[in-house]
Design a protein around this motif. Structure first.
Motif, PDB file in Angstrom:
ATOM      1  N   PHE A 217       5.272  49.956  18.182  1.00  0.00           N
ATOM      2  CA  PHE A 217       4.043  49.946  17.380  1.00  0.00           C
ATOM      3  C   PHE A 217       4.085  48.722  16.462  1.00  0.00           C
ATOM      4  N   PHE A 218       2.982  48.022  16.357  1.00  0.00           N
ATOM      5  CA  PHE A 218       2.920  46.907  15.406  1.00  0.00           C
ATOM      6  C   PHE A 218       1.468  46.654  15.012  1.00  0.00           C
ATOM      7  N   GLY A 219       1.290  45.835  13.980  1.00  0.00           N
ATOM      8  CA  GLY A 219      -0.061  45.530  13.503  1.00  0.00           C
ATOM      9  C   GLY A 219      -0.549  44.186  14.012  1.00  0.00           C
ATOM     10  N   ASP A 220      -1.767  43.839  13.649  1.00  0.00           N
ATOM     11  CA  ASP A 220      -2.366  42.576  14.099  1.00  0.00           C
ATOM     12  C   ASP A 220      -1.596  41.353  13.592  1.00  0.00           C
ATOM     13  N   ALA A 221      -0.964  41.464  12.416  1.00  0.00           N
ATOM     14  CA  ALA A 221      -0.238  40.309  11.867  1.00  0.00           C
ATOM     15  C   ALA A 221       1.018  39.983  12.667  1.00  0.00           C
ATOM     16  N   CYS A 222       1.474  40.936  13.447  1.00  0.00           N
ATOM     17  CA  CYS A 222       2.687  40.714  14.236  1.00  0.00           C
ATOM     18  C   CYS A 222       2.476  39.581  15.245  1.00  0.00           C
ATOM     19  N   PHE A 223       1.210  39.317  15.592  1.00  0.00           N
ATOM     20  CA  PHE A 223       0.922  38.217  16.516  1.00  0.00           C
ATOM     21  C   PHE A 223       1.226  36.860  15.929  1.00  0.00           C
ATOM     22  N   GLU A 224       1.461  36.826  14.623  1.00  0.00           N
ATOM     23  CA  GLU A 224       1.803  35.552  13.982  1.00  0.00           C
ATOM     24  C   GLU A 224       3.312  35.352  13.925  1.00  0.00           C
ATOM     25  N   GLU A 225       4.062  36.239  14.558  1.00  0.00           N
ATOM     26  CA  GLU A 225       5.529  36.136  14.567  1.00  0.00           C
ATOM     27  C   GLU A 225       5.999  35.652  15.941  1.00  0.00           C
ATOM     28  N   GLY A 226       6.845  34.630  15.933  1.00  0.00           N
ATOM     29  CA  GLY A 226       7.342  34.074  17.198  1.00  0.00           C
ATOM     30  C   GLY A 226       8.049  35.111  18.055  1.00  0.00           C
ATOM     31  N   VAL A 227       8.761  36.021  17.396  1.00  0.00           N
ATOM     32  CA  VAL A 227       9.581  36.969  18.144  1.00  0.00           C
ATOM     33  C   VAL A 227       8.734  37.895  19.019  1.00  0.00           C
ATOM     34  N   LEU A 228       7.491  38.122  18.625  1.00  0.00           N
ATOM     35  CA  LEU A 228       6.611  38.954  19.452  1.00  0.00           C
ATOM     36  C   LEU A 228       6.370  38.255  20.781  1.00  0.00           C
ATOM     37  N   HIS A 229       6.115  36.957  20.713  1.00  0.00           N
ATOM     38  CA  HIS A 229       5.795  36.207  21.938  1.00  0.00           C
ATOM     39  C   HIS A 229       7.036  36.039  22.819  1.00  0.00           C
ATOM     40  N   GLU A 230       8.185  35.883  22.193  1.00  0.00           N
ATOM     41  CA  GLU A 230       9.426  35.815  22.973  1.00  0.00           C
ATOM     42  C   GLU A 230       9.677  37.151  23.673  1.00  0.00           C
ATOM     43  N   SER A 231       9.398  38.229  22.953  1.00  0.00           N
ATOM     44  CA  SER A 231       9.601  39.567  23.537  1.00  0.00           C
ATOM     45  C   SER A 231       8.613  39.798  24.686  1.00  0.00           C
ATOM     46  N   PHE A 232       7.381  39.318  24.515  1.00  0.00           N
ATOM     47  CA  PHE A 232       6.383  39.422  25.593  1.00  0.00           C
ATOM     48  C   PHE A 232       6.919  38.744  26.862  1.00  0.00           C
ATOM     49  N   ASN A 233       7.435  37.534  26.655  1.00  0.00           N
ATOM     50  CA  ASN A 233       7.914  36.756  27.791  1.00  0.00           C
ATOM     51  C   ASN A 233       9.065  37.461  28.499  1.00  0.00           C
ATOM     52  N   PHE A 234      10.012  37.945  27.698  1.00  0.00           N
ATOM     53  CA  PHE A 234      11.188  38.608  28.258  1.00  0.00           C
ATOM     54  C   PHE A 234      10.784  39.896  28.989  1.00  0.00           C
ATOM     55  N   ALA A 235       9.889  40.653  28.358  1.00  0.00           N
ATOM     56  CA  ALA A 235       9.443  41.920  28.954  1.00  0.00           C
ATOM     57  C   ALA A 235       8.713  41.672  30.267  1.00  0.00           C
ATOM     58  N   ALA A 236       7.914  40.606  30.285  1.00  0.00           N
ATOM     59  CA  ALA A 236       7.156  40.286  31.503  1.00  0.00           C
ATOM     60  C   ALA A 236       8.119  39.881  32.609  1.00  0.00           C
ATOM     61  N   LEU A 237       9.082  39.018  32.255  1.00  0.00           N
ATOM     62  CA  LEU A 237      10.039  38.505  33.239  1.00  0.00           C
ATOM     63  C   LEU A 237      10.830  39.630  33.890  1.00  0.00           C
ATOM     64  N   HIS A 238      11.255  40.606  33.081  1.00  0.00           N
ATOM     65  CA  HIS A 238      12.098  41.688  33.595  1.00  0.00           C
ATOM     66  C   HIS A 238      11.305  42.939  33.958  1.00  0.00           C
ATOM     67  N   LYS A 239      10.002  42.849  33.858  1.00  0.00           N
ATOM     68  CA  LYS A 239       9.140  44.014  34.155  1.00  0.00           C
ATOM     69  C   LYS A 239       9.624  45.265  33.436  1.00  0.00           C
ATOM     70  N   LEU A 240       9.806  45.152  32.153  1.00  0.00           N
ATOM     71  CA  LEU A 240      10.390  46.246  31.379  1.00  0.00           C
ATOM     72  C   LEU A 240       9.413  47.418  31.214  1.00  0.00           C
ATOM     73  N   PRO A 241       9.953  48.642  31.202  1.00  0.00           N
ATOM     74  CA  PRO A 241       9.105  49.818  30.941  1.00  0.00           C
ATOM     75  C   PRO A 241       8.807  49.943  29.443  1.00  0.00           C
TER      76      PRO A 241
END
Ligand SMILES: Cc1ncc(C[n+]2csc(CCOP(=O)(O)OP(=O)(O)O)c2C)c(N)n1
Ligand SMILES: [Mg+2]
Length: 309
Positions: free
Chosen positions: A128-152
């Motif tokens: 769970f996170f808020g709209d401001a979390c999109f301004e954090e680099g770690v969210l985008h890194e996590s998106f990339n990693f999750a996409a790459l590994h097809k995480l549940p």
């Protein structure tokens, strides 16, 4: 939703006693997302929360006594009184933790989802996170990693349009947040964050896809935070929101809406709601008693729990 609302209203009214000595971010007005999402999860699915975490904790099955004791800094709290409002955890119900660092739990949720995948379980993790979390680099890194590994992994954005006092359009380009997730090639969905039925329905679909191996899912729910960013008060007089915005948000109250729907469809009567409220108020009183009569941590234990023991 009603339980979360009444719990937080009770906390708001007792906060001024200055016995709960931790900053507190209330979810009043935003209850439907926590409840709708959790209704689609199993006990062992892992939820990760942020600074505004009471609703997530309770919706996942967290214990009210232990939550109140945590807010009062008592040893019986879910973190032994060391965490306060923003560091709650209850592994026994799959509430795997919250931290106030915006974006802080998102990579941890990705780790939990990766572990679930490597262990061949059908568990999913939810961040769970808020709209401001999109301004954090770690969210985008996590998106990339999750996409790459097809995480549940189910990403849940509660978009209340504000980071403290600053509106989203002063902080981010004008585009729907869920389109960013779509660019990673995932299924994304969004619905009215006041509509418990649609939140539960689209979350069930997302969880099913994640369990079946389709990878990360992204859900966005527009919501309205009713009270001040941090603390028990109302703050509309500060004028950081456009005139009428809060009133319009309150008009869409998820509890009022569900109550009307249940009454119109003869699922519940006014008396049922009254009985429900009375039961919750009793539970709240008992939780305050439990917390207030518990002991504070001993000074000699101060340096414990810094590292796993
Ligand atoms: C990394 C980081 N930067 C700044 C802050 C200060 N801060 C605490 S809450 C908050 C706003 C968060 O907004 P959002 O993620 O949209 O959640 P909301 O409070 O609206 O529920 C900020 C900037 C923080 N806790 N962590
Ligand atoms: Mg916000």
């Amino acid at each position: 939703m009603l339980r979360i609302r009444l719990v937080e209203e009770a906390l708001a009214s007792r906060y001024k006693e200055q016995e709960m000595r931790c900053p507190m971010h209330l979810s009043i007005g935003q209850e439907a997302v926590a409840v709708g999402v959790s209704s689609a999860l199993n006990k062992d699915d892992e939820v990760f929360s942020n600074h505004r975490g009471h609703a997530h904790y309770l919706a996942k099955g967290g214990d009210l006594n232990r939550m109140f004791a945590e807010l009062y800094g008592k040893t019986t709290g879910c973190c032994g009184g060391r965490g306060g409002s923003m560091h709650m955890i209850d592994l026994s119900v799959g509430f795997s933790g919250s931290t106030p660092i915006v974006g802080g739990t998102v990579p941890v949720a990705a780790g939990a989802a990766w572990a679930a995948q490597l262990q061949n379980t059908d568990r999913v993790a939810v961040a769970f996170f808020g709209d401001a979390c999109f301004e954090e680099g770690v969210l985008h890194e996590s998106f990339n990693f999750a996409a790459l590994h097809k995480l549940p992994l189910i990403f849940v954005c509660e978009n209340n349009c504000y980071s403290v006092y600053t509106r989203i359009h002063e902080r981010q380009p004008d585009r729907p947040i869920h389109l960013i997730a779509k660019a990673h090639g995932w299924s994304t969905d969004h619905s009215d964050g006041n509509d418990i039925i649609s939140i539960a329905t689209i979350t069930q679909d997302a969880v099913e896809r994640a369990r079946e191996g389709y990878g990360p899912q992204f859900l966005e729910f527009p919501v309205c935070r009713w009270r001040e960013h941090c603390g028990p008060n109302w703050d509309d007089h500060l004028r950081y929101r456009p005139e009428g915005e809060l009133a319009a948000g309150q008009e869409k109250c998820p509890i009022k809406r569900t109550r009307e729907w249940l009454t119109e469809n003869n699922e519940m009567k006014e008396q049922d709601f009254q009985e429900m409220e009375a039961g919750i108020q009793k539970e709240i009183e008992a939780a305050f008693e439990f917390a207030l009569s518990s002991s504070i941590p001993d000074k000699k234990d101060l340096s414990r729990y810094l590292y796993a023991e």
